[in-house]
Every structure is written in structure tokens, then in C-alpha cells.
Design an enzyme around this catalytic site. Sequence first.
Site, PDB file in Angstrom:
ATOM      1  N   SER A 153       1.056  -1.159   0.184  1.00 38.89           N
ATOM      2  CA  SER A 153       0.048   0.050   0.116  1.00 38.89           C
ATOM      3  C   SER A 153       0.060   1.347  -0.498  1.00 38.89           C
ATOM      4  O   SER A 153       2.288   1.293   0.100  1.00 38.89           O
ATOM      5  CB  SER A 153      -0.918  -0.056   0.935  1.00 38.89           C
ATOM      6  OG  SER A 153      -1.544   1.207   1.668  1.00 38.89           O
ATOM      7  N   TYR A 166      -3.016  -1.613  10.452  1.00 32.00           N
ATOM      8  CA  TYR A 166      -2.527  -1.652   9.366  1.00 32.00           C
ATOM      9  C   TYR A 166      -1.539  -0.558   8.214  1.00 32.00           C
ATOM     10  O   TYR A 166      -0.363  -1.547   7.726  1.00 32.00           O
ATOM     11  CB  TYR A 166      -3.949  -0.761   8.398  1.00 32.00           C
ATOM     12  CG  TYR A 166      -3.654  -0.869   7.055  1.00 32.00           C
ATOM     13  CD1 TYR A 166      -4.372  -1.668   6.484  1.00 32.00           C
ATOM     14  CD2 TYR A 166      -3.372   0.621   5.853  1.00 32.00           C
ATOM     15  CE1 TYR A 166      -4.706  -2.213   4.813  1.00 32.00           C
ATOM     16  CE2 TYR A 166      -3.202   0.638   4.463  1.00 32.00           C
ATOM     17  CZ  TYR A 166      -4.014  -1.256   4.198  1.00 32.00           C
ATOM     18  OH  TYR A 166      -4.051  -1.328   2.840  1.00 32.00           O
TER      19      TYR A 166
HETATM   20  P1  NAD Z   1     -11.119  -6.236  -0.511  1.00 31.56           P
HETATM   21  O1  NAD Z   1     -11.583  -5.631   0.742  1.00 31.56           O
HETATM   22  O2  NAD Z   1     -12.051  -6.027  -1.310  1.00 31.56           O
HETATM   23  O3  NAD Z   1     -10.206  -7.084  -0.390  1.00 31.56           O
HETATM   24  C1  NAD Z   1      -9.919  -7.711   0.503  1.00 31.56           C
HETATM   25  C2  NAD Z   1     -10.230  -9.335   0.155  1.00 31.56           C
HETATM   26  O4  NAD Z   1      -9.196 -10.249   1.732  1.00 31.56           O
HETATM   27  C3  NAD Z   1     -11.263  -9.494  -0.047  1.00 31.56           C
HETATM   28  O5  NAD Z   1     -11.322 -10.545  -0.419  1.00 31.56           O
HETATM   29  C4  NAD Z   1     -11.584 -10.964   1.187  1.00 31.56           C
HETATM   30  O6  NAD Z   1     -12.057 -11.865   1.867  1.00 31.56           O
HETATM   31  C5  NAD Z   1      -9.703 -11.216   1.887  1.00 31.56           C
HETATM   32  N1  NAD Z   1      -9.958 -11.714   3.332  1.00 31.56           N
HETATM   33  C6  NAD Z   1      -9.946 -10.883   3.821  1.00 31.56           C
HETATM   34  N2  NAD Z   1      -9.375 -11.484   5.160  1.00 31.56           N
HETATM   35  C7  NAD Z   1      -8.566 -12.273   4.416  1.00 31.56           C
HETATM   36  C8  NAD Z   1      -8.925 -13.784   5.419  1.00 31.56           C
HETATM   37  N3  NAD Z   1      -8.169 -13.610   6.380  1.00 31.56           N
HETATM   38  N4  NAD Z   1      -7.659 -14.873   5.148  1.00 31.56           N
HETATM   39  C9  NAD Z   1      -8.105 -14.905   3.176  1.00 31.56           C
HETATM   40  N5  NAD Z   1      -8.599 -13.890   2.728  1.00 31.56           N
HETATM   41  C10 NAD Z   1      -9.238 -12.670   3.543  1.00 31.56           C
HETATM   42  O7  NAD Z   1     -10.251  -5.049  -0.611  1.00 31.56           O
HETATM   43  P2  NAD Z   1      -9.015  -4.028  -1.404  1.00 31.56           P
HETATM   44  O8  NAD Z   1      -8.507  -2.961  -1.738  1.00 31.56           O
HETATM   45  O9  NAD Z   1      -9.446  -5.166  -3.015  1.00 31.56           O
HETATM   46  O10 NAD Z   1      -7.576  -5.203  -1.195  1.00 31.56           O
HETATM   47  C11 NAD Z   1      -6.562  -5.922  -1.619  1.00 31.56           C
HETATM   48  C12 NAD Z   1      -5.638  -5.635  -0.697  1.00 31.56           C
HETATM   49  O11 NAD Z   1      -4.848  -4.499  -1.505  1.00 31.56           O
HETATM   50  C13 NAD Z   1      -5.070  -5.961   0.481  1.00 31.56           C
HETATM   51  O12 NAD Z   1      -4.311  -6.264   1.239  1.00 31.56           O
HETATM   52  C14 NAD Z   1      -5.318  -4.449   0.703  1.00 31.56           C
HETATM   53  O13 NAD Z   1      -4.713  -3.780   1.853  1.00 31.56           O
HETATM   54  C15 NAD Z   1      -4.724  -3.349  -0.550  1.00 31.56           C
HETATM   55  N6  NAD Z   1      -4.596  -2.318  -0.764  1.00 31.56           N
HETATM   56  C16 NAD Z   1      -5.709  -1.485  -1.374  1.00 31.56           C
HETATM   57  C17 NAD Z   1      -6.433  -0.466  -1.497  1.00 31.56           C
HETATM   58  C18 NAD Z   1      -7.031   0.117  -1.599  1.00 31.56           C
HETATM   59  O14 NAD Z   1      -7.170   1.158  -1.744  1.00 31.56           O
HETATM   60  N7  NAD Z   1      -8.267  -0.131  -2.127  1.00 31.56           N
HETATM   61  C19 NAD Z   1      -5.291   0.846  -1.658  1.00 31.56           C
HETATM   62  C20 NAD Z   1      -3.931   0.023  -0.963  1.00 31.56           C
HETATM   63  C21 NAD Z   1      -3.382  -1.533  -0.787  1.00 31.56           C
END
Ligand code: NAD
Length: 270
Positions: A153, A166
Amino acid sequence: MSMKGLAGKTALITGASSGIGQAIAIRLAQEGCNIAINYRRKVEEGEYTQQLALQSVNQAETSQVQSLLVQGDVSKEEDIIRMVNAVVEKFGSLDILVNNAGIQAECPSHEIPADKFDQVIAVNLRGAYLCARETIKYLLEQQRSSVIINVSSVHETIPRPMYLSYAISKGGMGSLTKTLALEYANRGIRVNAIAPGATATPINESWTTDVEKQAIVERHIPMGRAGTPDEMAAAAAFLASDEAAYITGQTLFIDGGLTLYADFREAWSA
Ligand code: NAD
């Protein structure tokens, strides 16, 4: 779409039932990878990704792309071991691990209950490490070259008040990426990270569903808009491919300039 060296490879994507993980699974399938779609609880969570991925693969190539739905909570070591074994058993290989599963929790830093703190670290950082550990063990046995992509991130480097666990997890992910990259560079394993900026996914429902809040977020982004999961997936596919054969230990920021700090666009001191 064809990035060198991806066709016929096997990829495991954690947290692939939504958002960025789902987009990465779809993109890797489009590039000809077999995909193992990890979901956390119910099989329906993963089925939708599977459906989208197979639909989006060119009809003529569909038969060459196989998929597996694999349940697993990445905060549980036994689930991770079972998950990696299931992938290897089904495909006879595991070439690409995408550590994408992630959660966040909002709380003033002086009030975070220890178990809530631990939970975020357990999913985002310990889970990523354990998935990498199990994958690397297999790769060393097989003497296979391969790739690990960590979904970090912008908070790998930008502090995040109210989301301490986080921020720590993503800071740690930068270190995980660099340390594993160095440790295994001479054994054919590349380890890199992508660092998304603000991306429109379910984790951000608090502002993606509210026009005013979205405008506040976008004011901090030099390019003036949030990113899309597909834009994150393109970078992940690049790093997983042989186009990035000489890149290891790097975090690629995909953030519309967020880490350039929009507030500094105008001169602020004489
Ligand atoms: P999201 O909530 O759609 O996806 C997160 C996924 O992780 C979901 O599919 C959820 O079921 C899964 N998950 C959560 N806990 C889990 C567990 N214990 N075991 C297995 N799976 C689990 O959100 P996203 O934005 O797609 O996030 C994906 C990644 O991207 C994350 O690591 C997040 O930190 C990172 N990220 C997202 C953003 C953003 O702005 N969306 C920015 C920076 C980083």
C-alpha cells in the site's frame, strides 16, 4: 494482452473474491495462467471471480486455463499449508504467489485492543509471510524459478493515524519483500510488491459510496481520481511476467502520484 512467460504458469491469489485480488486473478487468467482463487469463508465468494475470469478469457483459449477454488483463512497457519498443498496437488506446480488478502481497522492508537491489533497483523503480514514460506519451501524442493507479489500500500511509507496496525503491516510488507528478495535472489525466486494508492474496492466503501467523501480523497491525488483494480492488476501481471525478469526487491507504487504529496504542488515556502 500477452506478457512474456505467463502462459501455462500457475498462480495462487489470496483474497481473490473481491477488489484488487479478483482483478489480478482475472488478468492472470487472461494472460494464460492457471489460477487458484483463495476465498476466506463460503465457496460462493470465490465462484464469482472464477466465473468472471473464465468468461473473460478468450473462448478459444478457455480450455487451456484451469482454475481452482481454495478456501483458507490466511491468519491460520494450518489453512495456508492446506491451501498451498491443494494448489500443488491440482496443478502439479505453483509459480506465482500473490499475497493480496488484507483487512484494516480504524481506532485511535492509544485505544486499540491487543486482539484487534494482532488480527490485522495476522492477516496482512504474518499471513503473507506464511504463504511465502510454504511456497518457497515447495519451490526450493522443485528447484523452480518463480515469483512472489505482495500487495502492499502507499501506507508502506505514508503514516496512517487511526490505522496504526494497517500502517505497520504494510511497512512490514516492504521489509518482507526486500528481505525475501535478497535471501532467495540466487535461487530463481523474485519477490516484489505493488503499492496501490486509493482504489475503488469494497475495502473503501466508506468513501466510494459517498460523493463528498470521494471528492476529499481525490483532492489528495495529483491525478485527481482513484485507481481501478484493473490498473493494479496490470502492474501485478507485469511484475509476475518475464518482462520483469531482472526486477526483485522492489515496491512499485501505483497511486496517481499520491506519494508525490499533492499539497506540495504549489510553492509553500520562499
Ligand atoms: P477487499 O476488501 O475487496 O479485498 C480484500 C480481500 O481479502 C477480500 O477478498 C477478503 O475476503 C480477503 N480476506 C480478508 N481477510 C482474509 C483472511 N483472513 N483470509 C483470506 N482472505 C481474507 O479490498 P481490496 O482493496 O481489494 O484489498 C486488497 C489488498 O489491497 C489488501 O491487502 C489492501 O490492503 C490492499 N490495498 C488496497 C487499497 C485500496 O485503496 N483499495 C490501497 C492500498 C492497498
